[in-house]
Motif scaffolding. Sequence first.
Motif, PDB file in Angstrom:
ATOM      1  N   VAL A 183      67.963  26.298  68.849  1.00 24.39           N
ATOM      2  CA  VAL A 183      68.940  25.262  68.493  1.00 24.39           C
ATOM      3  C   VAL A 183      68.584  23.934  69.175  1.00 24.39           C
ATOM      4  N   LEU A 184      68.172  24.003  70.441  1.00 27.31           N
ATOM      5  CA  LEU A 184      67.792  22.779  71.163  1.00 27.31           C
ATOM      6  C   LEU A 184      66.589  22.104  70.514  1.00 27.31           C
ATOM      7  N   LEU A 185      65.627  22.904  70.050  1.00 23.60           N
ATOM      8  CA  LEU A 185      64.482  22.325  69.343  1.00 23.60           C
ATOM      9  C   LEU A 185      64.927  21.667  68.036  1.00 23.60           C
ATOM     10  N   ALA A 186      65.857  22.310  67.344  1.00 26.57           N
ATOM     11  CA  ALA A 186      66.371  21.724  66.102  1.00 26.57           C
ATOM     12  C   ALA A 186      67.085  20.403  66.383  1.00 26.57           C
ATOM     13  N   LEU A 187      67.875  20.382  67.452  1.00 25.82           N
ATOM     14  CA  LEU A 187      68.559  19.144  67.825  1.00 25.82           C
ATOM     15  C   LEU A 187      67.557  18.063  68.222  1.00 25.82           C
ATOM     16  N   ALA A 188      66.474  18.485  68.889  1.00 26.45           N
ATOM     17  CA  ALA A 188      65.449  17.522  69.288  1.00 26.45           C
ATOM     18  C   ALA A 188      64.778  16.900  68.070  1.00 26.45           C
ATOM     19  N   ALA A 189      64.644  17.691  66.995  1.00 24.35           N
ATOM     20  CA  ALA A 189      64.044  17.181  65.757  1.00 24.35           C
ATOM     21  C   ALA A 189      65.083  16.576  64.823  1.00 24.35           C
ATOM     22  N   TRP A 190      66.331  16.794  65.145  1.00 19.68           N
ATOM     23  CA  TRP A 190      67.462  16.294  64.360  1.00 19.68           C
ATOM     24  C   TRP A 190      67.477  16.869  62.941  1.00 19.68           C
ATOM     25  N   ARG A 191      67.053  18.130  62.819  1.00 23.33           N
ATOM     26  CA  ARG A 191      67.184  18.839  61.547  1.00 23.33           C
ATOM     27  C   ARG A 191      67.071  20.339  61.813  1.00 23.33           C
ATOM     28  N   TRP A 192      67.685  21.128  60.933  1.00 27.04           N
ATOM     29  CA  TRP A 192      67.655  22.576  61.101  1.00 27.04           C
ATOM     30  C   TRP A 192      66.422  23.167  60.414  1.00 27.04           C
ATOM     31  N   PRO A 193      65.678  24.050  61.086  1.00 20.66           N
ATOM     32  CA  PRO A 193      64.514  24.688  60.457  1.00 20.66           C
ATOM     33  C   PRO A 193      64.944  25.783  59.484  1.00 20.66           C
ATOM     34  N   ARG A 194      64.996  25.467  58.211  1.00 18.24           N
ATOM     35  CA  ARG A 194      65.466  26.428  57.213  1.00 18.24           C
ATOM     36  C   ARG A 194      64.556  27.650  57.166  1.00 18.24           C
ATOM     37  N   GLY A 195      65.191  28.826  57.084  1.00 16.05           N
ATOM     38  CA  GLY A 195      64.427  30.063  57.066  1.00 16.05           C
ATOM     39  C   GLY A 195      64.093  30.595  58.442  1.00 16.05           C
ATOM     40  N   LEU A 196      64.717  30.045  59.483  1.00 20.10           N
ATOM     41  CA  LEU A 196      64.375  30.447  60.846  1.00 20.10           C
ATOM     42  C   LEU A 196      64.625  31.929  61.101  1.00 20.10           C
ATOM     43  N   ALA A 197      65.782  32.431  60.665  1.00 21.17           N
ATOM     44  CA  ALA A 197      66.088  33.846  60.926  1.00 21.17           C
ATOM     45  C   ALA A 197      65.036  34.757  60.311  1.00 21.17           C
ATOM     46  N   ARG A 198      64.568  34.415  59.141  1.00 20.54           N
ATOM     47  CA  ARG A 198      63.533  35.222  58.486  1.00 20.54           C
ATOM     48  C   ARG A 198      62.237  35.183  59.288  1.00 20.54           C
ATOM     49  N   GLU A 199      61.845  34.011  59.739  1.00 24.28           N
ATOM     50  CA  GLU A 199      60.616  33.896  60.518  1.00 24.28           C
ATOM     51  C   GLU A 199      60.744  34.627  61.855  1.00 24.28           C
ATOM     52  N   ALA A 200      61.905  34.538  62.482  1.00 18.36           N
ATOM     53  CA  ALA A 200      62.095  35.175  63.791  1.00 18.36           C
ATOM     54  C   ALA A 200      61.923  36.684  63.719  1.00 18.36           C
ATOM     55  N   ARG A 201      62.235  37.261  62.563  1.00 18.39           N
ATOM     56  CA  ARG A 201      62.100  38.719  62.403  1.00 18.39           C
ATOM     57  C   ARG A 201      60.646  39.160  62.259  1.00 18.39           C
ATOM     58  N   CYS A 202      59.725  38.221  62.125  1.00 13.58           N
ATOM     59  CA  CYS A 202      58.308  38.577  61.932  1.00 13.58           C
ATOM     60  C   CYS A 202      57.645  39.056  63.216  1.00 13.58           C
ATOM     61  N   THR A 203      58.211  38.732  64.355  1.00 15.73           N
ATOM     62  CA  THR A 203      57.572  39.082  65.622  1.00 15.73           C
ATOM     63  C   THR A 203      58.110  40.404  66.148  1.00 15.73           C
ATOM     64  N   PRO A 204      57.314  41.159  66.905  1.00 15.44           N
ATOM     65  CA  PRO A 204      57.812  42.407  67.498  1.00 15.44           C
ATOM     66  C   PRO A 204      58.933  42.162  68.497  1.00 15.44           C
ATOM     67  N   SER A 205      58.899  41.035  69.171  1.00  9.87           N
ATOM     68  CA  SER A 205      59.939  40.702  70.146  1.00  9.87           C
ATOM     69  C   SER A 205      61.223  40.295  69.427  1.00  9.87           C
ATOM     70  N   PRO A 206      62.383  40.753  69.916  1.00 11.01           N
ATOM     71  CA  PRO A 206      63.642  40.326  69.303  1.00 11.01           C
ATOM     72  C   PRO A 206      64.006  38.886  69.649  1.00 11.01           C
ATOM     73  N   ASN A 207      63.257  38.275  70.558  1.00  9.87           N
ATOM     74  CA  ASN A 207      63.623  36.946  71.041  1.00  9.87           C
ATOM     75  C   ASN A 207      62.535  35.892  70.828  1.00  9.87           C
ATOM     76  N   GLY A 208      61.279  36.247  71.049  1.00  9.95           N
ATOM     77  CA  GLY A 208      60.210  35.258  71.014  1.00  9.95           C
ATOM     78  C   GLY A 208      60.073  34.549  69.684  1.00  9.95           C
ATOM     79  N   GLY A 209      60.418  35.225  68.597  1.00  8.75           N
ATOM     80  CA  GLY A 209      60.281  34.617  67.285  1.00  8.75           C
ATOM     81  C   GLY A 209      61.221  33.452  67.047  1.00  8.75           C
ATOM     82  N   TRP A 210      62.305  33.359  67.798  1.00 10.40           N
ATOM     83  CA  TRP A 210      63.259  32.266  67.568  1.00 10.40           C
ATOM     84  C   TRP A 210      62.701  30.907  67.993  1.00 10.40           C
ATOM     85  N   PRO A 211      62.290  30.721  69.248  1.00 11.41           N
ATOM     86  CA  PRO A 211      61.705  29.417  69.575  1.00 11.41           C
ATOM     87  C   PRO A 211      60.368  29.178  68.886  1.00 11.41           C
ATOM     88  N   MET A 212      59.532  30.213  68.731  1.00 15.58           N
ATOM     89  CA  MET A 212      58.236  30.023  68.072  1.00 15.58           C
ATOM     90  C   MET A 212      58.421  29.718  66.590  1.00 15.58           C
TER      91      MET A 212
END
Length: 314
Positions: free
Chosen positions: A225-254
């Motif tokens: 969310v902080l990265l999105a605020l820094a860019a002043w726009r929401w990264p559409r499709g983020l939840a889908r991309e976050a599920r691509c990583t084995p980690s339940p957390n690392g995919g969100w900021p990456m």
Amino acid sequence: MTEGTVLAAALWLALAIDRWLGEPPVRLHPVVGMGAWLGGVGRRIAPVPGDARRAGPFVAGALAWLVGALAVAALGGAVQRGAAALPPLLAVPLLALCLKPLLAWRLLRDEVAAVEAALARSLPEGRERLARLVSRDVTALDAGAVRESAIESLAENLNDSVVAPLFWFAVAGLPGAALYRFANTADAMWGYRGERGGRDWTWAGKWAARADDVLSWLPARITAVLLALAAWRWPRGLAREARCTPSPNGGWPMGAMALLLGVRLRKPGVYVLHAAGRAPQAADTARALALAGRAVAGGAVVATLALGGMAWWA
């Protein structure tokens, strides 16, 4: 000054110390001390490869983790209680000096920038510099893959080294930040599936891995969310991309970083984030560092507001 106000002032002073001075000497660095303790204990709890035991290594790993976590939290609590007995002009710098080693924004920023600078000179130099930042094999990476790895590390460690410690500092003060950094260090050293360093961590490191997942769950999403605020726009499709990583957390900021930059980030054979994106260029590393810097500032503001709320309720 209330406790919340003192903690908020210490937070900003810690970030200022990080910017001006960077990391303390190795012999005085608490995270290095945590790593030394974890390394020594780890050799005793993790079996050699081929050992089929599960329960014993798991229990030993869990107990060792709990002992270490209680120790660092207790030490952090003792320092914070001692600071509470001091005048604010002494308490703030004491807390800041203890919090600073638990944050590593300047080190992270400088290491990622150094990878790009080395890559500008030659691919072998870029690979060599990247090897200081990531644990994966870098020998076969091309220039684009070196950049992808550096940007991934920036995004993931933005949470691990800055946002999550700030979050837990806002929630539980110095003991919370110290406990988180212990958990994250334990995961980095013990949280492996299989062999590492001549030991089998499949079960011995399972508790450490799951504990870090739990403690990083909310901060990782806040980082996105902080990265999105820094860019002043929401990264559409983020939840889908976050599920691509084995980690339940690392995919969100990456995933957020990949989508916001419009680039592809991948770990060969493991995941691809924003597969439709382009290969990152040197300018994308600079953009990623700028986004991360604004996210750090935003995280500090949010933590300050949380601590201010604690002061108001007090």
